[in-house]
Scaffold this motif. Sequence first.
Motif, PDB file in Angstrom:
ATOM      1  N   TYR A  30       8.782   9.715  -3.921  1.00  8.60           N
ATOM      2  CA  TYR A  30       7.613   8.899  -4.193  1.00  8.60           C
ATOM      3  C   TYR A  30       6.590   8.980  -3.067  1.00  8.60           C
ATOM      4  N   GLY A  31       7.046   9.051  -1.856  1.00  9.47           N
ATOM      5  CA  GLY A  31       6.134   9.033  -0.729  1.00  9.47           C
ATOM      6  C   GLY A  31       6.456   7.875   0.193  1.00  9.47           C
ATOM      7  N   GLU A  32       5.437   7.220   0.713  1.00  8.52           N
ATOM      8  CA  GLU A  32       5.631   6.131   1.663  1.00  8.52           C
ATOM      9  C   GLU A  32       4.975   4.858   1.140  1.00  8.52           C
ATOM     10  N   VAL A  33       5.477   3.738   1.618  1.00  2.59           N
ATOM     11  CA  VAL A  33       4.900   2.457   1.239  1.00  2.59           C
ATOM     12  C   VAL A  33       4.781   1.586   2.479  1.00  2.59           C
ATOM     13  N   ASP A  34       3.610   0.983   2.650  1.00  3.40           N
ATOM     14  CA  ASP A  34       3.363   0.071   3.766  1.00  3.40           C
ATOM     15  C   ASP A  34       3.344  -1.364   3.254  1.00  3.40           C
ATOM     16  N   ILE A  35       3.783  -2.278   4.131  1.00  5.43           N
ATOM     17  CA  ILE A  35       3.841  -3.706   3.791  1.00  5.43           C
ATOM     18  C   ILE A  35       2.974  -4.488   4.767  1.00  5.43           C
ATOM     19  N   THR A  36       2.133  -5.342   4.221  1.00  6.50           N
ATOM     20  CA  THR A  36       1.359  -6.276   5.049  1.00  6.50           C
ATOM     21  C   THR A  36       1.808  -7.691   4.712  1.00  6.50           C
ATOM     22  N   LEU A  37       2.274  -8.433   5.731  1.00  4.87           N
ATOM     23  CA  LEU A  37       2.745  -9.805   5.543  1.00  4.87           C
ATOM     24  C   LEU A  37       1.724 -10.802   6.084  1.00  4.87           C
ATOM     25  N   ASP A  38       1.783 -12.022   5.572  1.00 10.32           N
ATOM     26  CA  ASP A  38       0.927 -13.044   6.156  1.00 10.32           C
ATOM     27  C   ASP A  38       1.556 -13.507   7.475  1.00 10.32           C
ATOM     28  N   SER A  39       1.039 -14.526   8.052  1.00 12.13           N
ATOM     29  CA  SER A  39       1.502 -14.966   9.377  1.00 12.13           C
ATOM     30  C   SER A  39       2.636 -15.980   9.296  1.00 12.13           C
ATOM     31  N   SER A  69       4.289 -14.220  -3.364  1.00 14.04           N
ATOM     32  CA  SER A  69       2.927 -13.931  -3.783  1.00 14.04           C
ATOM     33  C   SER A  69       2.690 -12.452  -3.475  1.00 14.04           C
ATOM     34  N   LEU A  70       2.624 -11.619  -4.512  1.00 16.11           N
ATOM     35  CA  LEU A  70       2.569 -10.172  -4.338  1.00 16.11           C
ATOM     36  C   LEU A  70       1.213  -9.624  -4.754  1.00 16.11           C
ATOM     37  N   SER A  71       0.747  -8.597  -4.039  1.00 14.59           N
ATOM     38  CA  SER A  71      -0.519  -7.955  -4.381  1.00 14.59           C
ATOM     39  C   SER A  71      -0.473  -6.491  -3.962  1.00 14.59           C
ATOM     40  N   GLY A  72      -1.428  -5.712  -4.460  1.00 15.86           N
ATOM     41  CA  GLY A  72      -1.524  -4.295  -4.132  1.00 15.86           C
ATOM     42  C   GLY A  72      -0.636  -3.436  -5.013  1.00 15.86           C
ATOM     43  N   GLU A  73      -1.171  -2.310  -5.501  1.00 13.42           N
ATOM     44  CA  GLU A  73      -0.437  -1.329  -6.309  1.00 13.42           C
ATOM     45  C   GLU A  73       0.121  -1.939  -7.600  1.00 13.42           C
ATOM     46  N   GLY A  74      -0.469  -3.047  -8.043  1.00 11.00           N
ATOM     47  CA  GLY A  74       0.034  -3.692  -9.254  1.00 11.00           C
ATOM     48  C   GLY A  74       1.427  -4.255  -9.077  1.00 11.00           C
ATOM     49  N   ALA A  75       1.758  -4.734  -7.864  1.00 16.69           N
ATOM     50  CA  ALA A  75       3.110  -5.203  -7.548  1.00 16.69           C
ATOM     51  C   ALA A  75       3.509  -6.386  -8.424  1.00 16.69           C
ATOM     52  N   THR A 115       0.873  -1.177   0.000  1.00 18.11           N
ATOM     53  CA  THR A 115       0.000   0.000   0.000  1.00 18.11           C
ATOM     54  C   THR A 115       0.910   1.228   0.000  1.00 18.11           C
ATOM     55  N   ALA A 116       0.812   2.041  -1.054  1.00 17.05           N
ATOM     56  CA  ALA A 116       1.721   3.183  -1.200  1.00 17.05           C
ATOM     57  C   ALA A 116       0.950   4.493  -1.136  1.00 17.05           C
ATOM     58  N   TYR A 117       1.639   5.548  -0.712  1.00 19.45           N
ATOM     59  CA  TYR A 117       1.039   6.871  -0.571  1.00 19.45           C
ATOM     60  C   TYR A 117       1.948   7.896  -1.221  1.00 19.45           C
ATOM     61  N   ASP A 118       1.349   8.757  -2.044  1.00 20.74           N
ATOM     62  CA  ASP A 118       2.111   9.824  -2.682  1.00 20.74           C
ATOM     63  C   ASP A 118       2.251  10.973  -1.700  1.00 20.74           C
ATOM     64  N   SER A 119       3.496  11.344  -1.365  1.00 22.82           N
ATOM     65  CA  SER A 119       3.717  12.384  -0.358  1.00 22.82           C
ATOM     66  C   SER A 119       3.462  13.781  -0.886  1.00 22.82           C
ATOM     67  N   GLY A 120       3.569  13.961  -2.222  1.00 21.89           N
ATOM     68  CA  GLY A 120       3.405  15.291  -2.792  1.00 21.89           C
ATOM     69  C   GLY A 120       4.664  16.119  -2.764  1.00 21.89           C
TER      70      GLY A 120
END
Length: 348
Positions: free
Chosen positions: A51-60, A103-109, A41-46
Amino acid sequence: MKIGKRIAALVLSALLAGTMAVPALAAEERTKISKVTIKFTAYDSGDDGEYGEVDITLDSGPYSLEDVEFLSTNASSQYPRVRVTLTADDDYYFASANKSLFSLSGEGAAYSSANLRDNKSTVVLTAQLKKYSGAKADAVDDVEWDYDGSGSWGEVPNAGYYEVRLKKGSTVIGDIMKVDDTQLNFTSLITQTGSYSFQVRSVNRYVPSNKSKWTSSERWSVDNDTLNYIRSNNSGVTNNFYNGSTSTSNGSTTNNSSGPNGPTTGWQRNATGYWYRNYDGTWPAACWQQINGYWYYFNASGYMVANDWIHHSDGKWYYLGPNGAMLTNTRTPDNYYVDGNGVYIPGV
């Protein structure tokens, strides 16, 4: 023959002894990690150049995030790239750095590359975000004439610069111009009466190959009165052209860009004098033309007039200096005063 066989037997015995002396490799006692699931999940900082910031969500799974960062914004990659560093839990290791691990998802990864470190306990992944919203080229809005020879448009937050082109009727006048601002003065290109419009598109600051669709202004009908008006009210106007490696600032006169027919555009000189070739291959003659913020007059043969008075059709007198530019707010060499519009003021 018997001696040869005996030597061969001795060599074989030595090799077998050496092999038996080498201890067997220790069996891998750690558990293999065969799949890593990551959601971006990425965010444009302006902010410019970021580029801004990017968050990562991992499985367990038995691993954790050590670091994540956007890579250089000026890379040759078509899409923004993110580097992710993962560390395996104790007693675990990553099976490989192949695409099949992830296995990648989000933002067209999409997988780009990866490598293993620290005896396979660390994996470093580089992924491309092909649908990152900050890399989109958003269309420009509020494209409007200011009716003084200039046009303006609304700002696009993630634009690195804008491309602008002028049209007379359906014909494009000059080259596409790269602009650092949200306005542009077109008076140096509006040299004849006619119906004019201009178009603007944004160029994404992260991925310059991403450009928006063209947005057009309404048509502006320029008659003789309008042409004279914009000539007399735009002296000294400058534009903020994009200062990238392929663009040209108009802080000084240029002659190194190519027109549609190939020959050099800009100021030209021959045995007779100076003349100016427009982007469309024409040249001014028996008229005024603004070039890089200064007004010049060209005689009927198309040559620049210098060190002389011009009695314009508006009934007023203007003086052209030694370099051909119209003088303003000063006294001429023959001690007459001209105002901010270059008009001779008697008795001053």
